[in-house]
Each structure stands twice: as C-alpha cells, then as structure tokens.
Design a protein around this motif. Structure first.
Motif, mmCIF file in Angstrom:
data_model
loop_
_atom_site.group_PDB
_atom_site.id
_atom_site.type_symbol
_atom_site.label_atom_id
_atom_site.label_comp_id
_atom_site.label_asym_id
_atom_site.label_seq_id
_atom_site.Cartn_x
_atom_site.Cartn_y
_atom_site.Cartn_z
ATOM 1 N N LEU A 1 0.822 -1.211 0.000
ATOM 2 C CA LEU A 1 0.000 0.000 0.000
ATOM 3 C C LEU A 1 0.859 1.265 0.000
ATOM 4 N N CYS A 2 1.898 1.262 0.820
ATOM 5 C CA CYS A 2 2.762 2.442 0.913
ATOM 6 C C CYS A 2 3.510 2.698 -0.390
ATOM 7 N N GLN B 1 2.602 1.666 -3.403
ATOM 8 C CA GLN B 1 1.639 2.068 -4.432
ATOM 9 C C GLN B 1 1.292 3.541 -4.301
ATOM 10 N N ASP B 2 1.266 4.036 -3.072
ATOM 11 C CA ASP B 2 0.927 5.437 -2.840
ATOM 12 C C ASP B 2 2.063 6.369 -3.268
ATOM 13 N N ASP B 3 3.312 5.925 -3.035
ATOM 14 C CA ASP B 3 4.466 6.748 -3.394
ATOM 15 C C ASP B 3 5.645 5.815 -3.680
ATOM 16 N N TRP C 1 8.911 5.640 -1.610
ATOM 17 C CA TRP C 1 8.910 5.174 -0.216
ATOM 18 C C TRP C 1 9.227 3.691 -0.128
ATOM 19 N N THR D 1 -7.426 7.570 8.023
ATOM 20 C CA THR D 1 -6.426 8.351 7.307
ATOM 21 C C THR D 1 -5.139 8.393 8.116
ATOM 22 N N ASP E 1 -0.477 13.463 7.474
ATOM 23 C CA ASP E 1 0.794 13.926 6.906
ATOM 24 C C ASP E 1 1.907 13.691 7.921
ATOM 25 N N VAL F 1 2.425 11.155 5.844
ATOM 26 C CA VAL F 1 2.077 9.941 5.105
ATOM 27 C C VAL F 1 0.916 10.211 4.164
ATOM 28 N N LEU G 1 -2.137 8.815 3.677
ATOM 29 C CA LEU G 1 -2.652 7.626 3.000
ATOM 30 C C LEU G 1 -3.962 7.191 3.650
ATOM 31 N N GLU G 2 -4.956 6.865 2.815
ATOM 32 C CA GLU G 2 -6.205 6.290 3.309
ATOM 33 C C GLU G 2 -5.987 4.792 3.473
ATOM 34 N N LEU G 3 -6.252 4.271 4.662
ATOM 35 C CA LEU G 3 -5.991 2.869 4.962
ATOM 36 C C LEU G 3 -7.308 2.154 5.240
#
Length: 188
Positions: free
Chosen positions: A51-52, A54-56, A59, A169, A172, A174, A176-178
C-alpha cells in the motif's frame, strides 16, 4: 548500574550471533525481548508495504531495522516497519537514526509484554524521538491506532482508534487512506 546504549548494542549483537530467535530492544532503560513474528504478522507487513509503495514509489517500509529512540537517542527499538524515503538508512548500521522516518509501525504479538511495550512504552519513545506517525495494528483488540503530532510532553497529541473493517487516514507526512478490512483475515 544503569545500562548504557552502547552496552545494550553490544549485548544485542551478541544475542543476534547466538540465536536467530532472539531480538532485543532497550526501551525506558529496560532490556526487553521482542517476540518473533508469525505468518499473519508477516502478511500484515507485506500488505502495508504494498500500500505504501503504491501510494508513493519513492517510499519503502523497512521491516526490522533497528532504530535509536527516546530523548537523546538513549533507547533502541526494532519496529516491525519504518516508512521512509528509499535510501533512508543507507550508510547507517544496525541501529539507525530516526531522521527521515515518516511513520513507525508495530503489529502486536500474542505475548505478555505487548500491552506495556506496544501500547505504552513505544508510543512515548516514538513521540519523544519526533517520529510524525505511529501506526499500531492491534490484533488482540481488533483495532488500528494512529498516533500523530508528537508533543512536548513525550506523547502524541492526537490518537485515532478504529476497529478493523473501517477506513482511517494516516496523517501527513504519510497522507494515506488505509482500508483496514483485510486485517480481519490476519488476526490469528
């Protein structure tokens, strides 16, 4: 005589050489043994890593990296995951600085020290260190706790708790919606 950080690090290196099953931490002036992860624990870290990234894509969620924590770096933790930019720990040894860490992750184990270690001592140590976000995936309680905004009193000023199955959520830096629904499958 109180143990120093350098003495602990020497002890931890010796423990690593003696047994792959022994992982030590030094939190709040006390040496603690950290339980080895089970298969579901590992699956949670794998899921969160995906997930992390995919978000950025810049990272990475570093599993098991040793970290110097607490005021003046006098403690040593081995979090289940440390989110940071790629290359955050390049050139650092087994016990790295928290500089550049965006989020620290702990997944509870089923041992007697979980309550004190993951729910009390580590949030204080990570807040003192100034880590922006502490994510606790609490399998025993069936909930996720997101600690953020480390304050002056050695604690996080904001703690949001949701039960598995809800979306939370990660604030910041981060952002990211989890969706915690998949965690229901990995509590055992």
């Amino acid at each position: 005589m109180a143990m120093t950080q350098s003495t602990f690090e020497e002890l931890a290196r010796l423990g690593d050489r003696l047994s792959d099953a022994l992982r030590l931490e030094f939190i709040d002036g006390k040496v603690r043994e950290k339980a080895l992860p089970d298969g579901n624990h590992g699956r949670i870290i794998e899921w969160l890593t995906r997930l992390c990234v995919q978000d950025d894509v810049g990272w990475w969620l570093y599993p098991g990296q040793g970290l110097r924590v607490e005021t003046y770096g006098k403690g040593n933790a081995r979090p289940d995951g440390l989110l940071g930019p790629i290359d955050t720990f390049v050139g650092q040894g087994e016990w790295a600085s928290a500089e550049g860490v965006l989020m620290v992750v702990e997944v509870t184990s089923y041992d007697a020290d979980t309550d004190r270690r993951d729910r009390v001592e580590k949030p204080r140590a990570y807040a003192e260190t100034g880590i922006p976000v502490y994510l606790l995936i609490d399998r025993a309680q069936g909930e996720v706790r997101v600690h953020s905004q480390p304050g002056d009193a050695g604690r996080y000023d904001v703690v949001i708790t949701v039960t598995f199955g809800k979306t939370v959520t990660l604030p910041d830096p981060v952002g990211l919606e989890l969706d915690t629904e998949p965690l229901k499958d990995w509590v055992g």
